[in-house]
Design an enzyme around this catalytic site. Structure first.
Site, PDB file in Angstrom:
ATOM      1  N   ARG A  46      63.422  40.419  16.786  1.00  0.00           N
ATOM      2  CA  ARG A  46      63.112  41.748  17.309  1.00  0.00           C
ATOM      3  C   ARG A  46      63.959  41.992  18.564  1.00  0.00           C
ATOM      4  NH1 ARG A  46      61.872  40.048  21.492  1.00  0.00           N
ATOM      5  NH2 ARG A  46      61.765  42.155  22.303  1.00  0.00           N
ATOM      6  N   ALA A  48      66.141  45.493  20.295  1.00  0.00           N
ATOM      7  CA  ALA A  48      67.119  46.403  19.687  1.00  0.00           C
ATOM      8  C   ALA A  48      68.468  45.751  19.348  1.00  0.00           C
ATOM      9  CB  ALA A  48      67.297  47.613  20.600  1.00  0.00           C
ATOM     10  N   ARG A  89      63.267  49.378  10.494  1.00  0.00           N
ATOM     11  CA  ARG A  89      62.651  49.881  11.740  1.00  0.00           C
ATOM     12  C   ARG A  89      63.463  51.098  12.198  1.00  0.00           C
ATOM     13  NH1 ARG A  89      60.984  45.609  16.108  1.00  0.00           N
ATOM     14  NH2 ARG A  89      59.550  47.333  16.539  1.00  0.00           N
ATOM     15  N   GLN A 196      54.857  41.101  23.455  1.00  0.00           N
ATOM     16  CA  GLN A 196      56.211  40.590  23.738  1.00  0.00           C
ATOM     17  C   GLN A 196      56.291  39.985  25.138  1.00  0.00           C
ATOM     18  OE1 GLN A 196      55.526  43.468  22.245  1.00  0.00           O
ATOM     19  NE2 GLN A 196      57.066  44.034  20.743  1.00  0.00           N
ATOM     20  N   ASP A 236      65.627  51.213  23.492  1.00  0.00           N
ATOM     21  CA  ASP A 236      65.900  51.146  22.050  1.00  0.00           C
ATOM     22  C   ASP A 236      66.820  52.273  21.591  1.00  0.00           C
ATOM     23  OD1 ASP A 236      63.305  49.576  22.433  1.00  0.00           O
ATOM     24  OD2 ASP A 236      64.038  49.014  20.448  1.00  0.00           O
ATOM     25  N   ASN A 246      61.759  53.458  24.613  1.00  0.00           N
ATOM     26  CA  ASN A 246      61.594  52.012  24.818  1.00  0.00           C
ATOM     27  C   ASN A 246      60.152  51.651  24.469  1.00  0.00           C
ATOM     28  OD1 ASN A 246      62.748  49.449  25.616  1.00  0.00           O
ATOM     29  ND2 ASN A 246      61.412  49.532  27.398  1.00  0.00           N
TER      30      ASN A 246
HETATM   31  O1  MRU Z   1      59.373  46.203  19.065  1.00  0.00           O
HETATM   32  P1  MRU Z   1      60.419  45.353  19.742  1.00  0.00           P
HETATM   33  O2  MRU Z   1      59.871  44.087  20.303  1.00  0.00           O
HETATM   34  O3  MRU Z   1      61.634  45.160  18.894  1.00  0.00           O
HETATM   35  O4  MRU Z   1      60.839  46.250  20.974  1.00  0.00           O
HETATM   36  C1  MRU Z   1      61.781  45.786  21.902  1.00  0.00           C
HETATM   37  C2  MRU Z   1      61.928  46.681  23.057  1.00  0.00           C
HETATM   38  O5  MRU Z   1      61.357  47.749  23.147  1.00  0.00           O
HETATM   39  C3  MRU Z   1      62.929  46.289  24.093  1.00  0.00           C
HETATM   40  O6  MRU Z   1      62.525  46.693  25.359  1.00  0.00           O
HETATM   41  C4  MRU Z   1      64.243  46.975  23.731  1.00  0.00           C
HETATM   42  O7  MRU Z   1      64.606  46.624  22.430  1.00  0.00           O
HETATM   43  C5  MRU Z   1      65.337  46.645  24.630  1.00  0.00           C
HETATM   44  S1  MRU Z   1      65.660  44.912  24.544  1.00  0.00           S
HETATM   45  C6  MRU Z   1      67.144  44.488  24.729  1.00  0.00           C
END
Ligand code: MRU
Length: 338
Positions: A46, A48, A89, A196, A236, A246
């Site tokens: 996971r 982005a 996604r 996370q 994201d 985000n």
């Molecule tokens: O749902 P996720 O865990 O994939 O979401 C990740 C995030 O929202 C991060 O803050 C975003 O991807 C930036 S990380 C480099």
């Protein structure tokens, strides 16, 4: 970090299973295109940038696994994999950016043999990964300069090595600022419902950076009681007008930071900036299965039939952002020089 976040092993990808961390450090092998689709959808991988990189390897995997087929079959399987990965996604633009790059490598030299295509696609996936590692280094250095010496900082979600396959975006900046003695302590939100924050705690713990994991609901209390120099978050997708999608909870953190005069810094590589998306309102926000809210860990704390809403991301308008940091430098957000 013990096992690498992802690693290409001759004919397949291995990835740390992020659903198991930090209690178990266990890798998964991705050897069929559908393994990549499931790993991204189920959030074994996971973040982005990492989603984009893993998807790129998934396309290469489809090509490698079918390189001995007739061209028509080969092409159909590669294109089906591109479509299946694109449907995993919807919010992180890095996924679509990486798939577009992979598709161009295929379409721009369509007359190559399947074996030649497979080699070229694997080289492109490795290049995408390598570029992210480089971008993370530059971002860390650009962003660390914004953090005053001896600061407490706040972050959300996980934006470290686990989210990029490099050093990370926002967390990469925090690591670099800590190396430069600018960070005293990191406050990281748990980030319900997928937690996370446990991944961020894992990375900070391993690197011996002082931190505290805090409930999402405590950000207001923290900002009113502690001296926090900045919140540093990832993204994201960043729309053309500067609005930022985000992890859910980012918007309320930005509102609270503005209320308390705390800098709000967004860190993202250039491929997160989506010029084709005019505003935050045009960003598709992923809504995930309600069971993620009905459960705490593996345990249901709410019956299945109870109604929930589970948006995975929110949008923070440009006016709440102090700075954007990318590998190219620092740009001002809508909060100006306050
Ligand atoms: O749902 P996720 O865990 O994939 O979401 C990740 C995030 O929202 C991060 O803050 C975003 O991807 C930036 S990380 C480099």
């Amino acid at each position: 970090m013990s096992a690498p976040v992802i690693s290409w092993e001759k004919d397949h990808l291995t990835a740390l299973d992020q659903t198991k961390l930090p209690l178990r450090e266990q890798s998964v092998e991705l050897a069929r295109p559908e393994d990549y689709v499931h790993a991204i959808r189920d959030m074994k991988v996971r973040g982005a940038p990492l989603i984009g990189i893993v998807a790129a390897y998934g396309v290469a995997q489809a090509a490698l696994n079918n390189q001995n087929e007739q061209f028509a079959v080969f092409e159909q399987r590669v294109r089906r994999t591109l479509a299946n990965l694109a449907a995993t996604r919807p919010t992180a633009v890095n996924l679509f950016w990486a798939l577009k790059r992979m598709q161009s490598v295929f379409d721009d030299n369509i007359l190559r043999s399947p074996q030649e295509h497979a080699r070229a696609l694997l080289a492109e996936a490795k290049a995408i990964h390598g570029e992210q590692v480089e971008a993370d280094r530059a971002m860390a250095s650009n962003g660390a300069a914004l953090i005053p010496k001896g600061s407490n900082v706040l972050t959300i979600c996980n934006t470290g090595a686990l989210a990029t396959g490099g050093e990370g975006t926002a967390l990469g900046i925090i690591f670099e600022a800590h190396r430069r003695k600018r960070v005293k302590r990191v406050f990281a939100t748990e980030t319900r419902p997928r937690m996370q924050g446990r991944l961020t705690a894992w990375e900070l713990h391993k690197r011996r950076v002082p931190y505290k994991l805090i409930p999402d609901t405590s950000v207001g209390a923290l900002l009113s009681r502690e001296s926090i120099a900045a919140a540093i978050v990832g993204a994201d997708r960043i729309a053309a007008n500067g609005d930022v999608a985000n992890k859910i909870g980012t918007y309320q953190m930005a509102v609270l930071c503005a209320r308390h005069g705390v800098k709000f810094i967004v860190a993202a590589p250039r491929n997160t900036f989506d010029k084709e998306c005019p505003t935050g309102a045009d960003i598709t926000i992923e809504e995930r299965n309600g069971d993620e809210v009905r459960k705490v860990g593996r345990c249901f704390v709410l019956p299945k039939e109870y109604a929930v809403w589970n948006p995975a991301f929110d949008v923070t308008p440009r006016e709440l952002i102090s700075h954007y940091v990318s590998q190219e430098g620092v740009e001002p957000g809508g909060r100006g020089n306050e």
